[in-house]
Design a protein around this motif. Structure first.
Motif, PDB file in Angstrom:
ATOM      1  N   LYS A 259       0.748  -1.393  -0.122  1.00  0.00           N
ATOM      2  CA  LYS A 259       0.130  -0.149  -0.029  1.00  0.00           C
ATOM      3  C   LYS A 259       0.772   1.344  -0.093  1.00  0.00           C
ATOM      4  O   LYS A 259       1.708   1.355   0.764  1.00  0.00           O
ATOM      5  N   GLY A 260       0.429   2.006  -1.021  1.00  0.00           N
ATOM      6  CA  GLY A 260       1.632   3.428  -0.975  1.00  0.00           C
ATOM      7  C   GLY A 260       2.728   3.202  -1.915  1.00  0.00           C
ATOM      8  O   GLY A 260       3.655   4.191  -2.235  1.00  0.00           O
ATOM      9  N   ALA A 261       3.201   2.009  -2.327  1.00  0.00           N
ATOM     10  CA  ALA A 261       4.331   1.609  -3.284  1.00  0.00           C
ATOM     11  C   ALA A 261       4.480   2.655  -4.229  1.00  0.00           C
ATOM     12  O   ALA A 261       5.598   3.009  -4.697  1.00  0.00           O
ATOM     13  N   ALA A 262       3.235   3.062  -4.966  1.00  0.00           N
ATOM     14  CA  ALA A 262       3.367   3.706  -6.153  1.00  0.00           C
ATOM     15  C   ALA A 262       3.744   5.241  -5.876  1.00  0.00           C
ATOM     16  O   ALA A 262       4.217   5.868  -6.684  1.00  0.00           O
ATOM     17  N   ALA A 263       3.613   5.465  -4.720  1.00  0.00           N
ATOM     18  CA  ALA A 263       3.872   6.876  -4.273  1.00  0.00           C
ATOM     19  C   ALA A 263       5.592   7.170  -4.322  1.00  0.00           C
ATOM     20  O   ALA A 263       6.103   8.449  -4.314  1.00  0.00           O
ATOM     21  N   VAL A 264       6.331   6.083  -4.519  1.00  0.00           N
ATOM     22  CA  VAL A 264       7.867   6.664  -4.569  1.00  0.00           C
ATOM     23  C   VAL A 264       8.300   6.053  -5.769  1.00  0.00           C
ATOM     24  O   VAL A 264       9.488   5.796  -6.008  1.00  0.00           O
ATOM     25  N   THR A 265       7.412   5.961  -6.700  1.00  0.00           N
ATOM     26  CA  THR A 265       7.799   6.060  -8.064  1.00  0.00           C
ATOM     27  C   THR A 265       7.053   6.791  -9.045  1.00  0.00           C
ATOM     28  O   THR A 265       6.146   7.384  -8.630  1.00  0.00           O
ATOM     29  N   LYS A 266       7.677   6.978 -10.104  1.00  0.00           N
ATOM     30  CA  LYS A 266       7.051   7.806 -11.004  1.00  0.00           C
ATOM     31  C   LYS A 266       6.729   6.768 -12.351  1.00  0.00           C
ATOM     32  O   LYS A 266       7.501   6.335 -13.076  1.00  0.00           O
ATOM     33  N   ILE A 267       5.370   6.763 -12.310  1.00  0.00           N
ATOM     34  CA  ILE A 267       4.754   5.850 -13.503  1.00  0.00           C
ATOM     35  C   ILE A 267       4.369   6.706 -14.279  1.00  0.00           C
ATOM     36  O   ILE A 267       3.464   7.342 -14.445  1.00  0.00           O
ATOM     37  N   MET A 268       4.831   6.544 -15.883  1.00  0.00           N
ATOM     38  CA  MET A 268       4.521   7.211 -17.063  1.00  0.00           C
ATOM     39  C   MET A 268       3.700   6.590 -17.929  1.00  0.00           C
ATOM     40  O   MET A 268       4.018   5.249 -18.510  1.00  0.00           O
ATOM     41  N   PRO A 269       2.617   6.772 -18.336  1.00  0.00           N
ATOM     42  CA  PRO A 269       1.812   6.272 -19.433  1.00  0.00           C
ATOM     43  C   PRO A 269       2.482   6.166 -20.653  1.00  0.00           C
ATOM     44  O   PRO A 269       3.549   6.810 -21.051  1.00  0.00           O
ATOM     45  N   THR A 270       2.349   4.929 -21.442  1.00  0.00           N
ATOM     46  CA  THR A 270       3.270   4.704 -22.669  1.00  0.00           C
ATOM     47  C   THR A 270       3.354   6.010 -23.653  1.00  0.00           C
ATOM     48  O   THR A 270       4.712   6.099 -24.127  1.00  0.00           O
ATOM     49  N   ALA A 271       2.091   6.631 -23.986  1.00  0.00           N
ATOM     50  CA  ALA A 271       2.375   7.863 -24.934  1.00  0.00           C
ATOM     51  C   ALA A 271       3.438   8.958 -24.173  1.00  0.00           C
ATOM     52  O   ALA A 271       4.170   9.324 -25.215  1.00  0.00           O
ATOM     53  N   GLU A 272       3.462   9.060 -23.224  1.00  0.00           N
ATOM     54  CA  GLU A 272       4.375   9.812 -22.524  1.00  0.00           C
ATOM     55  C   GLU A 272       5.687   9.461 -22.696  1.00  0.00           C
ATOM     56  O   GLU A 272       6.805  10.139 -22.936  1.00  0.00           O
ATOM     57  N   LEU A 273       5.875   8.205 -22.293  1.00  0.00           N
ATOM     58  CA  LEU A 273       7.298   7.834 -22.491  1.00  0.00           C
ATOM     59  C   LEU A 273       7.664   7.531 -23.982  1.00  0.00           C
ATOM     60  O   LEU A 273       8.864   7.892 -24.290  1.00  0.00           O
ATOM     61  N   ALA A 274       7.120   7.200 -24.758  1.00  0.00           N
ATOM     62  CA  ALA A 274       7.120   7.286 -26.117  1.00  0.00           C
ATOM     63  C   ALA A 274       7.838   8.797 -26.560  1.00  0.00           C
ATOM     64  O   ALA A 274       8.732   8.862 -27.303  1.00  0.00           O
ATOM     65  N   LYS A 275       7.000   9.931 -26.249  1.00  0.00           N
ATOM     66  CA  LYS A 275       7.362  11.252 -26.616  1.00  0.00           C
ATOM     67  C   LYS A 275       8.672  11.509 -25.840  1.00  0.00           C
ATOM     68  O   LYS A 275       9.751  12.242 -26.654  1.00  0.00           O
ATOM     69  N   LEU A 276       9.098  10.944 -24.733  1.00  0.00           N
ATOM     70  CA  LEU A 276      10.370  11.122 -24.235  1.00  0.00           C
ATOM     71  C   LEU A 276      11.444  10.288 -24.837  1.00  0.00           C
ATOM     72  O   LEU A 276      12.650  10.937 -24.779  1.00  0.00           O
ATOM     73  N   ASN A 277      10.973   9.433 -25.340  1.00  0.00           N
ATOM     74  CA  ASN A 277      12.028   8.529 -26.301  1.00  0.00           C
ATOM     75  C   ASN A 277      12.402   9.559 -27.476  1.00  0.00           C
ATOM     76  O   ASN A 277      13.520   9.835 -27.705  1.00  0.00           O
TER      77      ASN A 277
END
Length: 321
Positions: A259-277
């Motif tokens: 519980k709360g594990a996602a708070a210490v990670t930055k999860i990026m949707p695939t479209a955002e990650l593709a743009k950053l690529n």
């Protein structure tokens, strides 16, 4: 007799068709949220079957062991934290996708030690070659110090927890959720430095990796795996709380543990990650890590990320969906 032969031929064709339509993938992972969430969601959502894959999953305690397993052919794909990125950068594997940006690392200290400068001459527990090791190096450099200014004590993560809690070390370079465990014994510990202090200049991506030969000889399999990763990642980004629960179930662990594990990670949707690529940001993340690994003595020089990160395969997999 002819009827029997016809049925036999039909059965043979169906059997062959079924075996050909499903490829086995030997996939390694680590039993924490970042290391297992994608696999948990892929399993629950039926994404492996959707893309004609049959996963053979194996849990590991760290990334370097998975890179070794890739090299020996025991794995096709795996997961590594940012601390092991020097291994694909040195040619031992290929990175096929960013997973999440880690924001869980900290340099923690006992009460009264409130700065990196205050750690001079102190015992600091560090899991060697991990993201904890990296954040310590960054924090020391920022303070105008080097690793020689502290008493670095190399120990595995579980030993760090025990040693810090028992007061055997003054500080530690470690990460959540292990810090939550330490806080039960030392509730007033000091978080001297955190991952976010260096973002975005230095980022800590965890990654999915593949055996060099698989990337070279079976790009179709890599594309299928990337589709699974991308679809699972998008589901996680939209359902973080549910993803934490699914990961706990997948790992047969108490839900409270994640519980709360996602708070210490930055999860990026695939479209955002593709743009950053496309704009070079992701390559910049890996270049920044490689530069740091040179400073740490893990790499003799900082290679071009294009030599070990297959951004083109990631983009083409997205376009094929």
């Amino acid at each position: 007799m002819r009827l029997f032969a016809a049925f036999a031929l039909l059965f043979s064709l169906v059997a062959c068709s079924g075996s050909d339509s499903s490829q086995t993938v030997k996939f390694g992972y680590i039993a924490d949220f970042s290391g297992a969430a994608v696999l948990a969601v892929a399993d629950k959502q039926g994404l492996w079957d959707k893309h004609g894959l049959e996963p053979s999953l194996k849990v590991f305690t760290n990334g370097p062991l998975q890179i070794q397993a890739l090299g020996s052919g025991d794995l096709d794909f795996g997961y590594i934290g940012s601390g092991a990125t020097w291994m694909p950068a040195s040619g031992k594997a290929k990175i096929i996708s960013v997973n999440m940006l880690g924001q869980a690392d900290r340099v923690i200290a006992h009460p009264g030690l409130t700065s990196i400068a205050a750690l001079k001459g102190k015992k600091v527990g560090v899991p060697e070659g991990t993201s904890g090791d990296m954040i310590l190096q960054l924090a020391l450099a920022q303070a105008g110090m080097t690793i020689k200014d502290v008493q670095k004590v190399a120990m595995d993560p579980s030993t760090v927890v025990t040693a810090f809690s028992a007061g055997q070390i003054d500080a530690a370079a470690i990460w959540y959720p292990l810090i939550d465990t330490i806080k039960k014994q030392v509730p007033d510990l000091v978080e001297v430095t955190k991952s976010e202090d260096f973002y975005p200049k230095v980022s800590f991506p965890s990654s999915f990796v593949a055996r060099n030969e698989v990337v070279k000889d079976d790009s179709a399999k890599v594309t299928k795996v990337l589709k699974v990763i991308q679809e699972a990642n998008d589901w996680i980004a939209a359902h973080t709380a549910e993803a934490e629960q699914l990961t706990a179930t997948f790992l047969k662990a108490p839900p409270a543990q994640f519980k709360g594990a996602a708070a210490v990670t930055k999860i990026m949707p695939t479209a955002e990650l593709a743009k950053l690529n496309q704009d070079g940001t992701v390559a910049g993340w890996y270049k920044g890590l490689a530069d740091l690994f040179v400073t740490m003595g893990k790499l003799p020089q900082s290679p071009d990320p294009a030599t070990y990160y297959t951004a083109d395969l990631y983009q083409s997999a997205l376009a094929a969906q």
